[in-house]
Design a protein around this motif. Sequence first.
Motif, PDB file in Angstrom:
ATOM      1  N   THR A 178       0.857  -1.331   0.051  1.00 30.19           N
ATOM      2  CA  THR A 178       0.066  -0.026  -0.007  1.00 30.19           C
ATOM      3  C   THR A 178       0.766   1.317   0.066  1.00 30.19           C
ATOM      4  N   SER A 179       1.439   1.560  -1.053  1.00 34.14           N
ATOM      5  CA  SER A 179       2.563   2.438  -1.119  1.00 34.14           C
ATOM      6  C   SER A 179       1.899   3.761  -1.810  1.00 34.14           C
ATOM      7  N   VAL A 180       2.336   4.695  -1.602  1.00 27.77           N
ATOM      8  CA  VAL A 180       1.856   6.014  -2.457  1.00 27.77           C
ATOM      9  C   VAL A 180       2.819   6.598  -3.427  1.00 27.77           C
ATOM     10  N   VAL A 181       3.908   5.916  -3.507  1.00 32.01           N
ATOM     11  CA  VAL A 181       4.950   6.092  -4.440  1.00 32.01           C
ATOM     12  C   VAL A 181       4.509   5.445  -5.886  1.00 32.01           C
ATOM     13  N   SER A 182       5.380   5.872  -6.815  1.00 34.20           N
ATOM     14  CA  SER A 182       5.114   5.568  -8.078  1.00 34.20           C
ATOM     15  C   SER A 182       5.480   3.763  -8.168  1.00 34.20           C
ATOM     16  N   SER A 183       5.153   3.147  -9.212  1.00 30.86           N
ATOM     17  CA  SER A 183       5.499   1.620  -9.152  1.00 30.86           C
ATOM     18  C   SER A 183       7.145   1.596  -9.367  1.00 30.86           C
ATOM     19  N   GLU A 184       7.862   2.473  -9.759  1.00 32.56           N
ATOM     20  CA  GLU A 184       9.323   2.344 -10.015  1.00 32.56           C
ATOM     21  C   GLU A 184       9.682   2.601  -8.594  1.00 32.56           C
ATOM     22  N   ILE A 185       9.389   3.676  -7.723  1.00 30.80           N
ATOM     23  CA  ILE A 185       9.873   3.792  -6.471  1.00 30.80           C
ATOM     24  C   ILE A 185       9.420   2.500  -5.517  1.00 30.80           C
ATOM     25  N   GLU A 186       8.115   2.232  -5.595  1.00 27.22           N
ATOM     26  CA  GLU A 186       7.583   1.144  -4.942  1.00 27.22           C
ATOM     27  C   GLU A 186       8.417  -0.166  -4.946  1.00 27.22           C
ATOM     28  N   GLY A 187       8.883  -0.247  -6.220  1.00 27.20           N
ATOM     29  CA  GLY A 187       9.955  -1.550  -6.529  1.00 27.20           C
ATOM     30  C   GLY A 187      11.009  -1.399  -5.602  1.00 27.20           C
ATOM     31  N   ARG A 188      11.717  -0.087  -5.599  1.00 25.23           N
ATOM     32  CA  ARG A 188      12.974   0.107  -4.821  1.00 25.23           C
ATOM     33  C   ARG A 188      12.702  -0.360  -3.346  1.00 25.23           C
ATOM     34  N   ARG A 189      11.403   0.431  -3.007  1.00 29.84           N
ATOM     35  CA  ARG A 189      11.074   0.485  -1.493  1.00 29.84           C
ATOM     36  C   ARG A 189      10.763  -0.872  -0.695  1.00 29.84           C
ATOM     37  N   SER A 190      10.341  -1.781  -1.970  1.00 29.61           N
ATOM     38  CA  SER A 190       9.915  -3.036  -1.288  1.00 29.61           C
ATOM     39  C   SER A 190      10.898  -3.839  -0.641  1.00 29.61           C
ATOM     40  N   MET A 191      12.201  -3.406  -1.009  1.00 22.61           N
ATOM     41  CA  MET A 191      13.308  -4.067  -0.391  1.00 22.61           C
ATOM     42  C   MET A 191      13.859  -3.742   1.085  1.00 22.61           C
ATOM     43  N   ILE A 192      13.109  -2.515   1.584  1.00 21.69           N
ATOM     44  CA  ILE A 192      13.276  -2.323   2.895  1.00 21.69           C
ATOM     45  C   ILE A 192      13.107  -3.480   3.788  1.00 21.69           C
ATOM     46  N   GLY A 193      13.932  -3.497   4.696  1.00 18.42           N
ATOM     47  CA  GLY A 193      13.844  -4.620   5.599  1.00 18.42           C
ATOM     48  C   GLY A 193      14.669  -5.697   5.179  1.00 18.42           C
ATOM     49  N   ARG A 194      15.129  -5.914   3.825  1.00 18.94           N
ATOM     50  CA  ARG A 194      16.053  -7.008   3.630  1.00 18.94           C
ATOM     51  C   ARG A 194      17.158  -6.605   3.084  1.00 18.94           C
ATOM     52  N   LYS A 195      17.501  -5.158   3.284  1.00 16.02           N
ATOM     53  CA  LYS A 195      18.701  -4.362   2.924  1.00 16.02           C
ATOM     54  C   LYS A 195      19.497  -4.536   4.283  1.00 16.02           C
ATOM     55  N   LYS A 196      21.003  -4.443   3.807  1.00 15.07           N
ATOM     56  CA  LYS A 196      21.720  -4.133   4.966  1.00 15.07           C
ATOM     57  C   LYS A 196      21.983  -2.533   5.072  1.00 15.07           C
ATOM     58  N   ARG A 197      21.769  -2.291   6.235  1.00 15.31           N
ATOM     59  CA  ARG A 197      21.910  -0.818   6.764  1.00 15.31           C
ATOM     60  C   ARG A 197      23.149  -0.509   7.263  1.00 15.31           C
ATOM     61  N   SER A 209      22.418   6.781  19.662  1.00 14.29           N
ATOM     62  CA  SER A 209      22.258   5.193  19.921  1.00 14.29           C
ATOM     63  C   SER A 209      21.242   4.459  19.347  1.00 14.29           C
ATOM     64  N   GLN A 210      20.182   5.402  19.089  1.00 11.58           N
ATOM     65  CA  GLN A 210      19.047   4.524  18.430  1.00 11.58           C
ATOM     66  C   GLN A 210      19.617   4.289  17.064  1.00 11.58           C
ATOM     67  N   LEU A 211      19.922   5.210  16.118  1.00 10.42           N
ATOM     68  CA  LEU A 211      20.702   5.067  15.019  1.00 10.42           C
ATOM     69  C   LEU A 211      21.770   3.739  14.981  1.00 10.42           C
ATOM     70  N   VAL A 212      22.523   3.761  15.821  1.00  8.54           N
ATOM     71  CA  VAL A 212      23.592   2.870  16.015  1.00  8.54           C
ATOM     72  C   VAL A 212      22.972   1.310  16.102  1.00  8.54           C
ATOM     73  N   LYS A 213      21.794   1.393  16.968  1.00 10.74           N
ATOM     74  CA  LYS A 213      20.887   0.008  17.245  1.00 10.74           C
ATOM     75  C   LYS A 213      20.332  -0.417  15.730  1.00 10.74           C
ATOM     76  N   GLU A 214      19.883   0.620  15.136  1.00 12.42           N
ATOM     77  CA  GLU A 214      18.966   0.221  13.845  1.00 12.42           C
ATOM     78  C   GLU A 214      19.838  -0.053  12.866  1.00 12.42           C
ATOM     79  N   SER A 215      21.351  -0.165  13.015  1.00 15.10           N
ATOM     80  CA  SER A 215      22.187  -0.469  11.632  1.00 15.10           C
ATOM     81  C   SER A 215      22.935  -1.564  12.059  1.00 15.10           C
ATOM     82  N   ASP A 216      23.439  -2.165  10.695  1.00 11.43           N
ATOM     83  CA  ASP A 216      24.137  -3.574  10.734  1.00 11.43           C
ATOM     84  C   ASP A 216      25.845  -3.066  11.016  1.00 11.43           C
TER      85      ASP A 216
END
Length: 984
Positions: free
Chosen positions: A487-506, A565-572
């Motif tokens: 349920t994204s507000v973005v275009s299909s191209e951006i949605e394709g990129r953003r669907s990877m969020i959560g599987r990428k290494k931060r 600290s929160q940023l460090v915690k959320e990173s790999d």
Amino acid sequence: MSLRRVSCAVPPGRFSRRFYTSQAAPVTIGIRREDPERVWERRAPLTPDAVAELVRRDSVRVLVQECERRVFPVSEYLRAGAEVHSTLEPAHLILGIKEPPLSSLVTSPVRPINQNILVPRTHMMFSHTVKGQDYNMPLLSRFLAGGDYYADSKLVGKESIPQLRARLIDYELLTGTDGRRTVAFGWHAGVAGTLEALVAMAHKHLEHGVASPFLYAPRPHTSPYLDATSWANGLWCHRVSELALSGRLGLTKRISSNGNVTQGILSILSELPIVMVSTEELLALVNDPETDLRKIYVVHALPNSYLSRIDGSPYERPDYYANPHKYRSAFHTKIAPYLTLLLNGVGWNVGFPRLLTTSQLTLAKRLVAVGDISCDIGGGLQFVSRATTIDAPSYDVNGVTVVAVDILPASLPRDASVHFTEKLIRYVRSIVSDYKGKKGEDVEATGALKRAAIASEGRLQQGHEWLAEKVEAWRATQRSPTESTCTSVVSSEIEGRRSMIGRKKRVLVLGSGMVAGPAVDELAGRPDVELIVASNSLQEAERLVAAHSNASALLINIDDKTRVSQLVKESDIVISLLPAPLHPVVAELCIGHKKHMVTASYVSPAMRSLHSRAQSAGVLLLNEIGLDPGIDHCSAHSLLSRLRSENKKIVGFTSFCGGLPAPEAAEGVPLGYKFSWSPRGVLRAAGEGACFRLAGHGWEIPGERLLLQNFPDVPLSNGLRLEGLANRNSMHYTETYSLKEEDLRTMLRGTLRYPGFASLMHSFGIIGLLESSKPIFLEHWSSFARLALEQKFGLSISEGDIPSLKSAIACVLPPSRIAPLLEALTWLHLVPSTNVSAPPAPAFGSLVPVPRQALPPVDILALHLAHALRYMPHERDLVLLHHEIVARDSSGAEQVHTSTLTAYGDARTSAMARTVGLPVGFAALQVLDGSVSATGVCGPTVEDSVWKGVLRGLESKGLGVKESVKPGPSMEGVLAAGLQRRPL
């Protein structure tokens, strides 16, 4: 965009029953209360008089929420024909000043005058979403399709009709056909901001022991009307005219922009005894002892006075806005050094040159206060890090008081509201006509409203599509791990990129300095990486990530431990490009959250102390992975490993490294050197001792003799003449490189410079320029050498007495070194003009402000050299790294093996940035991919995967290290002979 009526096609019961009545209802306007957290916000978008006219003339129903802080009491609105309403839910158009709390935001559809039809309502406000402000993405999300964001409506589950989303119109975007804003509080902001800045300046003067007449300036919120403020002006303006200002203070003001803010500023300043001056007059004005201190000197600096194209062409407004990246600002050298007060009303956008950066603020030595009326956080004035409030209007940055009140017009709420209403009423009537079905009656207003809409019908409007990624990034943080991201507000191209969020290494990069660019490009080049660059300079961070869809920028204060600290915690993995003393602080957080960390700096004692804790936590703290240290370790380890595999004994190790200007950039420049960072470290290193072994002889050189005991000839290149300085304790590196000290006749690490550097730097030291104890106070740069000599040797030399100055220098230096010293000092404007033939030099004396306080000579010299010997945009730098290893085989025969890296900078990136930043990126990716198993505090030679990965990466970028066998003898003999010739 005209409002679109949509027939209700949803099942009965989905909406409140009242939407289905047959009774006609008038168009309804709601005036909401402002956020209770904004205690000083007392303005109103419509005055009671305007409400009375709308009710009488336009047959509009007006609802108003109760608010005791509002400058107009509710009773006045009731007398005007308005009704009190708690939620404003019946309103088609809801008006406010600032953005409301989300809990009170009404975005559900509304019933118009026809039955059984729903239409989207309209909100008008300063939404603070136009620039993608992170903190207001939840607000913008409520106006866009996707997700269950009808929190205020009776809808059940997900919304099904995006066209019914409320429309968001931002006052900031309402413009005429000429592009100028038509609805704003600029004039009132200019008035209030000027008064606040004058008061803040007076308080800062009082801290300096001077009672300025500006202590009598009234603060704007203390007067109920502008007339009352003007009456108060008469009193304090008279005091300013009566009292001469202290000569210690000087008083030059600078105002920026040429719009309503500037007119407001000038309306206040015009009451004072001002004299308008040009930028060209500033130097003479400040230096002239006859300057009338009863006057206030104002420079209205327009863009053409400090902006120019990088290629040297003059400023042209259309070209500037089309190509901001091709322009640079000289405000920090042409104007800032002469100001006492800076009043700024210029807006700023990413990609445009800043008016004044945080580092450039140090050049404004006369500056006492800054009034940032635009209140653009981290914007044109980079050091404006936060907004202030009317009750606490200022804070200090490097001794300068900063006023950055974000609701300045709220100091004059009644007058500001009257003015605002006069400009807004036309657009309100246009929207009312639209709801009545009488579209386009005011064509110009209709066009303006369309341009000012950020969101409509559930979609971002033209020019604001880029905000989709910002909204989706926020929405992603609100989803549970199992929730679909479709349920994204973005275009299909951006949605394709953003669907990877959560599987990428931060990857978290802290800092955005000179070496960050190549590291960011390398890391963001991996599609499986999500990169965050967090910096105290949002402009720099945004510039670094601009070309990468998988990278984002954050403004952060490293002192905000909770957020870091929160940023460090959320990173790999975390990469620290912060100043070296801050690395252990970040490392502590990494250990706590069990995250790996990479940095280019030397291992400090504080970092080394974390080794056992990092090991226990299973955390790698990888250090020394830049150039020197970094590439030098990797390339040395590679060559040494190969030689050991051939059963060869290492009997000599010599290594030199230097970051220099390219030869053409060093020609005719004192020291043959340029600085791309603070010179203080270079000057400090010139006084540090060294320990090494050379040709079988051990050397310990005390710091005071290092520049004398230099290597006059380092034979690395047939085309470049180079000299060298021993670099600290070389013997420590026998352990780093697993060398046997008893086998070594040479163990030397050194720093490269062009010939003449050591001799001239030593002369600087002899005459007192490198002293770090007793401070001196300068009145002008040309007195620096004289004052340093006087202090060091207890002399008394009359100012301008060149023969006595030369005679004093001749007493402490040999004749052969006097002329080069005087040439350099003349070039740098650190002595009065002499008869010595010196090459022409820029007028550094006028460009670099004299320090406002007494400082040790070495700090004064560092401040001056940072400007005088900086790289120009067209100049290249050069990095040279050379190892020479003497290896002996089983027969006793020796060979000289070399490992060399030569790199030049280009117009886009310096060689130093590439050779420091790229190894950081390569090493971080190795760690991120799980190729490194080591833990604790380590260097790049800890595992083959690190140093080999760095060398392979450099090779792929055209920065490969070249190994060869050198014919003939090693350089040991040349170095030893040159050292022996030096005086002991």
